[in-house]
Design a protein around this motif. Structure first.
Motif, mmCIF file in Angstrom:
data_model
loop_
_atom_site.group_PDB
_atom_site.id
_atom_site.type_symbol
_atom_site.label_atom_id
_atom_site.label_comp_id
_atom_site.label_asym_id
_atom_site.label_seq_id
_atom_site.Cartn_x
_atom_site.Cartn_y
_atom_site.Cartn_z
ATOM 1 N N VAL A 160 46.962 32.395 46.342
ATOM 2 C CA VAL A 160 45.554 32.232 45.684
ATOM 3 C C VAL A 160 45.717 32.802 44.231
ATOM 4 O O VAL A 160 44.993 32.368 43.630
ATOM 5 C CB VAL A 160 44.532 33.591 46.315
ATOM 6 C CG1 VAL A 160 43.506 34.002 45.546
ATOM 7 C CG2 VAL A 160 44.353 33.191 47.729
ATOM 8 N N GLN A 186 43.609 29.562 42.572
ATOM 9 C CA GLN A 186 42.488 30.009 42.009
ATOM 10 C C GLN A 186 42.354 30.629 40.871
ATOM 11 O O GLN A 186 41.499 31.022 40.080
ATOM 12 C CB GLN A 186 41.772 31.206 42.929
ATOM 13 C CG GLN A 186 41.482 30.475 44.208
ATOM 14 C CD GLN A 186 40.478 31.503 45.477
ATOM 15 O OE1 GLN A 186 39.887 32.535 44.831
ATOM 16 N NE2 GLN A 186 40.917 31.238 46.465
ATOM 17 N N TRP A 194 43.791 33.066 39.128
ATOM 18 C CA TRP A 194 43.848 34.611 38.858
ATOM 19 C C TRP A 194 44.695 34.901 37.788
ATOM 20 O O TRP A 194 44.642 36.186 37.057
ATOM 21 C CB TRP A 194 44.013 35.334 40.172
ATOM 22 C CG TRP A 194 42.724 35.328 41.300
ATOM 23 C CD1 TRP A 194 42.526 34.395 41.928
ATOM 24 C CD2 TRP A 194 41.475 35.770 40.803
ATOM 25 N NE1 TRP A 194 41.247 34.534 42.606
ATOM 26 C CE2 TRP A 194 40.414 35.393 42.009
ATOM 27 C CE3 TRP A 194 40.897 36.839 39.993
ATOM 28 C CZ2 TRP A 194 39.226 35.930 41.931
ATOM 29 C CZ3 TRP A 194 39.656 37.353 40.228
ATOM 30 C CH2 TRP A 194 38.804 36.974 41.292
ATOM 31 N N ALA A 207 39.584 37.518 47.738
ATOM 32 C CA ALA A 207 40.036 36.120 47.821
ATOM 33 C C ALA A 207 41.186 35.989 48.541
ATOM 34 O O ALA A 207 41.452 35.281 49.523
ATOM 35 C CB ALA A 207 40.320 35.553 46.465
#
Length: 178
Positions: free
Chosen positions: A65, A69, A71, A110
Motif C-alpha cells: 500500500v 497508494q 503513501w 489502508a
C-alpha cells in the motif's frame, strides 16, 4: 471459528489500539520522544504499519500500500523508499514525523483493509503454504501472519505506553523531548 477469522480478529485488535493511541493527539504529541533515543508514537505506528504492509504484501503477492497508494510521497520521509524501521538509528527514527494523526491513521487503515481482504480470502489449508525458505524450519503463511500480529500488538502497546507517559508528564507540567 475458523483460523482465518481468529487472525482477522487479532488484526482488528491492532486497529483498535492504534486508533485509541493516535486519535486526539496533536502533531507535537505524536512526534514527542520521552528521551533523545526513545521512539515516538509516530515512529511506532508508522513502523508497525510498514511491517504489516511489507510482510502481508510479500506473503500475498500484492503490492505494498505504501507504494501502490503513494503513501511514500505523502509522508515525504528522509529515508529510503522501502524503509520499514528495522535497524534504524535513534536519529533516523526521530526523522519519522507527521503533521497530524490523520496521515498515520490513513495509511494504517489502508494497510489494515488490504490485510483483512487478504485474510478473508484464505482457507485453513493456505496457512500451511511456505512463504519464506530463508529460515529453518521454513516460515509458513500462518506463522508469518501470527508473527506480524504479535509484533504489531507489541508496538501498539508501546505506543499506548508512550501516550500514557506523555499525558502524565503534561499533567505534572513537564515537557516531552523533541
Amino acid at each position: 471459528m475458523k483460523a482465518t477469522e481468529v487472525l482477522a480478529d487479532g488484526y482488528g485488535r491492532i486497529r483498535e489500539v492504534v486508533h485509541e493511541v493516535v486519535e486526539g493527539l496533536s502533531a507535537e504529541e505524536l512526534n514527542a520522544r520521552t528521551d533523545a533515543a526513545a521512539n515516538s508514537i509516530t515512529w511506532l505506528v508508522w513502523h508497525l504499519t510498514r511491517v504489516q504492509d511489507d510482510h502481508v504484501a510479500d506473503a500475498s503477492g500484492l503490492e505494498q500500500v505504501w507504494h501502490a497508494q503513494d503513501w511514500v510521497t505523502r509522508f515525504a520521509l528522509p529515508l529510503p523508499a522501502d524503509a520499514t524501521g528495522f535497524g534504524q538509528t535513534p536519529r533516523q527514527a526521530g526523522s519519522v514525523r507527521v503533521d497530524s494523526g490523520e496521515l498515520l491513521l490513513g495509511y494504517f487503515d489502508a494497510v489494515h483493509e488490504q490485510s483483512l481482504g487478504f485474510l478473508r480470502g484464505l482457507s485453513a489449508a493456505d496457512l500451511n503454504r511456505v512463504v519464506d525458505e530463508r529460515w529453518d524450519p521454513p516460515v509458513t503463511l500462518g506463522v508469518r501472519l501470527v508473527s506480524v500480529l504479535a509484533d504489531d500488538l507489541q508496538h501498539a502497546g508501546q505506543a499506548a505506553f508512550v501516550r500514557g507517559a506523555l499525558e502524565r508528564r503534561q499533567r505534572a507540567g513537564g515537557q516531552a523531548e523533541r
